[in-house]
Design a protein around this motif. Sequence first.
Motif, PDB file in Angstrom:
ATOM      1  N   ALA A 123      48.761  95.555  86.598  1.00  0.00           N
ATOM      2  CA  ALA A 123      48.534  94.682  85.447  1.00  0.00           C
ATOM      3  C   ALA A 123      49.415  93.444  85.430  1.00  0.00           C
ATOM      4  O   ALA A 123      49.080  92.458  84.777  1.00  0.00           O
ATOM      5  CB  ALA A 123      48.743  95.469  84.147  1.00  0.00           C
ATOM      6  N   THR A 124      50.551  93.487  86.126  1.00  0.00           N
ATOM      7  CA  THR A 124      51.485  92.361  86.075  1.00  0.00           C
ATOM      8  C   THR A 124      52.032  92.061  87.460  1.00  0.00           C
ATOM      9  O   THR A 124      51.991  92.894  88.362  1.00  0.00           O
ATOM     10  CB  THR A 124      52.668  92.675  85.128  1.00  0.00           C
ATOM     11  N   GLU A 125      52.600  90.861  87.596  1.00  0.00           N
ATOM     12  CA  GLU A 125      53.059  90.388  88.903  1.00  0.00           C
ATOM     13  C   GLU A 125      54.577  90.455  89.044  1.00  0.00           C
ATOM     14  O   GLU A 125      55.166  89.706  89.811  1.00  0.00           O
ATOM     15  CB  GLU A 125      52.586  88.951  89.136  1.00  0.00           C
ATOM     16  N   GLY A 126      55.234  91.341  88.268  1.00  0.00           N
ATOM     17  CA  GLY A 126      56.682  91.461  88.320  1.00  0.00           C
ATOM     18  C   GLY A 126      57.151  92.420  89.395  1.00  0.00           C
ATOM     19  O   GLY A 126      56.398  92.779  90.308  1.00  0.00           O
ATOM     20  N   PRO A 127      58.412  92.871  89.320  1.00  0.00           N
ATOM     21  CA  PRO A 127      58.958  93.773  90.340  1.00  0.00           C
ATOM     22  C   PRO A 127      58.142  95.047  90.533  1.00  0.00           C
ATOM     23  O   PRO A 127      57.913  95.476  91.666  1.00  0.00           O
ATOM     24  CB  PRO A 127      60.362  94.086  89.809  1.00  0.00           C
ATOM     25  N   ILE A 128      57.702  95.658  89.441  1.00  0.00           N
ATOM     26  CA  ILE A 128      56.890  96.873  89.566  1.00  0.00           C
ATOM     27  C   ILE A 128      55.550  96.541  90.206  1.00  0.00           C
ATOM     28  O   ILE A 128      55.072  97.240  91.113  1.00  0.00           O
ATOM     29  CB  ILE A 128      56.700  97.545  88.200  1.00  0.00           C
ATOM     30  N   GLY A 129      54.925  95.477  89.748  1.00  0.00           N
ATOM     31  CA  GLY A 129      53.640  95.078  90.313  1.00  0.00           C
ATOM     32  C   GLY A 129      53.717  94.831  91.808  1.00  0.00           C
ATOM     33  O   GLY A 129      52.848  95.268  92.575  1.00  0.00           O
ATOM     34  N   HIS A 130      54.763  94.142  92.256  1.00  0.00           N
ATOM     35  CA  HIS A 130      54.899  93.859  93.686  1.00  0.00           C
ATOM     36  C   HIS A 130      55.190  95.129  94.483  1.00  0.00           C
ATOM     37  O   HIS A 130      54.680  95.300  95.601  1.00  0.00           O
ATOM     38  CB  HIS A 130      56.001  92.824  93.918  1.00  0.00           C
ATOM     39  N   ALA A 131      55.990  96.024  93.904  1.00  0.00           N
ATOM     40  CA  ALA A 131      56.296  97.265  94.608  1.00  0.00           C
ATOM     41  C   ALA A 131      55.039  98.117  94.771  1.00  0.00           C
ATOM     42  O   ALA A 131      54.805  98.708  95.844  1.00  0.00           O
ATOM     43  CB  ALA A 131      57.364  98.050  93.850  1.00  0.00           C
ATOM     44  N   VAL A 132      54.213  98.174  93.739  1.00  0.00           N
ATOM     45  CA  VAL A 132      52.981  98.959  93.816  1.00  0.00           C
ATOM     46  C   VAL A 132      51.998  98.302  94.786  1.00  0.00           C
ATOM     47  O   VAL A 132      51.299  98.988  95.544  1.00  0.00           O
ATOM     48  CB  VAL A 132      52.365  99.132  92.416  1.00  0.00           C
ATOM     49  N   ARG A 133      51.937  96.987  94.784  1.00  0.00           N
ATOM     50  CA  ARG A 133      51.064  96.282  95.729  1.00  0.00           C
ATOM     51  C   ARG A 133      51.468  96.603  97.166  1.00  0.00           C
ATOM     52  O   ARG A 133      50.606  96.858  98.030  1.00  0.00           O
ATOM     53  CB  ARG A 133      51.142  94.776  95.472  1.00  0.00           C
ATOM     54  N   ARG A 134      52.764  96.588  97.448  1.00  0.00           N
ATOM     55  CA  ARG A 134      53.234  96.917  98.804  1.00  0.00           C
ATOM     56  C   ARG A 134      52.833  98.342  99.189  1.00  0.00           C
ATOM     57  O   ARG A 134      52.408  98.589 100.321  1.00  0.00           O
ATOM     58  CB  ARG A 134      54.757  96.752  98.886  1.00  0.00           C
ATOM     59  N   TRP A 135      52.979  99.268  98.240  1.00  0.00           N
ATOM     60  CA  TRP A 135      52.607 100.660  98.510  1.00  0.00           C
ATOM     61  C   TRP A 135      51.123 100.762  98.830  1.00  0.00           C
ATOM     62  O   TRP A 135      50.731 101.456  99.768  1.00  0.00           O
ATOM     63  CB  TRP A 135      52.965 101.520  97.301  1.00  0.00           C
ATOM     64  N   CYS A 136      50.283 100.103  98.053  1.00  0.00           N
ATOM     65  CA  CYS A 136      48.838 100.146  98.274  1.00  0.00           C
ATOM     66  C   CYS A 136      48.472  99.578  99.642  1.00  0.00           C
ATOM     67  O   CYS A 136      47.663 100.163 100.377  1.00  0.00           O
ATOM     68  CB  CYS A 136      48.101  99.374  97.184  1.00  0.00           C
ATOM     69  N   ARG A 137      49.062  98.458  99.991  1.00  0.00           N
ATOM     70  CA  ARG A 137      48.730  97.834 101.265  1.00  0.00           C
ATOM     71  C   ARG A 137      49.219  98.690 102.438  1.00  0.00           C
ATOM     72  O   ARG A 137      48.545  98.812 103.466  1.00  0.00           O
ATOM     73  CB  ARG A 137      49.336  96.425 101.333  1.00  0.00           C
ATOM     74  N   LYS A 138      50.381  99.300 102.277  1.00  0.00           N
ATOM     75  CA  LYS A 138      50.916 100.149 103.344  1.00  0.00           C
ATOM     76  C   LYS A 138      50.077 101.403 103.528  1.00  0.00           C
ATOM     77  O   LYS A 138      49.868 101.880 104.649  1.00  0.00           O
ATOM     78  CB  LYS A 138      52.360 100.527 103.018  1.00  0.00           C
ATOM     79  N   ARG A 139      49.558 101.953 102.418  1.00  0.00           N
ATOM     80  CA  ARG A 139      48.776 103.189 102.477  1.00  0.00           C
ATOM     81  C   ARG A 139      47.282 102.925 102.665  1.00  0.00           C
ATOM     82  O   ARG A 139      46.495 103.856 102.773  1.00  0.00           O
ATOM     83  CB  ARG A 139      48.957 103.985 101.182  1.00  0.00           C
TER      84      ARG A 139
END
Length: 344
Positions: free
Chosen positions: A80-96
Amino acid sequence: MSRILIASDAWHPQINGVVRTLERLSRHLPEFGATPILLTPEGYPTVPCPTYPEIRLTIAAPGAIARRLDAAMPDHVHIATEGPIGHAVRRWCRKRGRIFTTSYHTRFPEYLAARLPVPVDWTYAVLRRFHNSGAGCMVATASLEEELAGRGFRSLMRWSRGVDADLFRPDRDRGVLGDLPRPIHLYVGRVAVEKNIGAFLDLDLPGSKVVVGDGPALDTLRRAHPEVSFLGARVGEALADVYAASDCFVFPSRTDTFGVVMLEALASGLPVAAFPVAGPRDVVGGTGAGVLDEDLRKAVLAALAIPRDHCRAVALRHSWHAATRQFLDNVVAAQKGCAESAFV
């Protein structure tokens, strides 16, 4: 039953449209057989955001968030947001190799430029890269969709908003504002430079002005406008009572992507006065429940003549149930689109 993880840097104790939207979404998802899993700053250390200390930025090791995501085993991920949590979750999704959607809630490029000498094109480039890496980016209005498409954002999906018409209604206690001279003109929202509140407070209007909300500009505006009633942040019943006790809702922002507070005001019977910009155009334009004009004083005075029952009728066209259905339709479309592209 599908499990949908919703990642957001915006959460309590913040009071804003993003938090309200995600609260309502998580409340209504079970009606459709979906289980929401919220990943928010709760449980992690935070630091104040530079220039905006009321917003806290999460400090969490990427590994800790990844372990939490692995344990959650979601069927879908929405960022939902582009902050630290958002970026960390995006990295996880792309890695997995996980499919995920995002949503664009806030005009950070304009908000940042209002505080620091950062060109908006630079920030939009960063946000475009963030959102285009997902299977779909949800936006609240047609105006925002058109604007972001023009800036190179892809796979845009419409996700509107709703209002709690049982809470926000005209027949509440109208005496909570005491003997303030009428008409009472109300603003509700963050008290920050990007909200353009001064455009409202500087107006020469009959009656009284009331501001509900907190933020970094509160002390400055309170000193500059001692005649205005600043009530601080209010939520729930206390907020609904202030809406019902007022006569006109003034929305001076030129940068909001939607403005959930406008729906709350309309549901409470308040006409809306605003500038003719994206957000107000999408919410009240053409409904007869508000007046949009570059002369904000003219808009306020004209809006006072709009019947309260008409304002509420317009608000009742929007429900959180329907908004949640739209969100889920987007999730299904994103999953299907990625599955089909894998066979191309």
